[in-house]
Design a protein around this motif. Structure first.
Motif: not given
Length: 81
Positions: A26-53
């Motif tokens: 049930g926890k897995g099914f609820r997690a799939v239905s939520e469009p955002t991650d657990r923080t509520g923000r979109i997570t960007v992988h650090p390697e995709l950021l330049d020196s200015d962020g």
């Protein structure tokens, strides 16, 4: 006496494990239905950021493995025979 208790103990343990399995699923099914991650923000992988962020605009190297469903183009380099 022990043989009479065995089916009862077995049944109780089976029901407890089934209950736990349904809770986890049930926890897995609820997690799939939520469009955002657990923080509520979109997570960007650090390697995709330049020196200015900011997200980099550079071309990125991608790797495709054989068996992908997309159209495959063959990359050929210099041949030595």
């Amino acid at each position: 006496m022990l043989s009479a208790l065995f089916p009862l103990i077995y049944g109780i343990i089976l029901m407890a494990l089934l209950w736990q399995a349904f809770r986890v699923m049930g926890k897995g099914f609820r997690a799939v239905s939520e469009p955002t991650d657990r923080t509520g923000r979109i997570t960007v992988h650090p390697e995709l950021l330049d020196s200015d962020g900011q997200i980099t605009r550079e071309d990125l190297l991608t790797i495709r493995f054989s068996g992908d469903d997309e159209n495959q183009t063959e990359i050929s380099g210099p041949r030595t025979e």
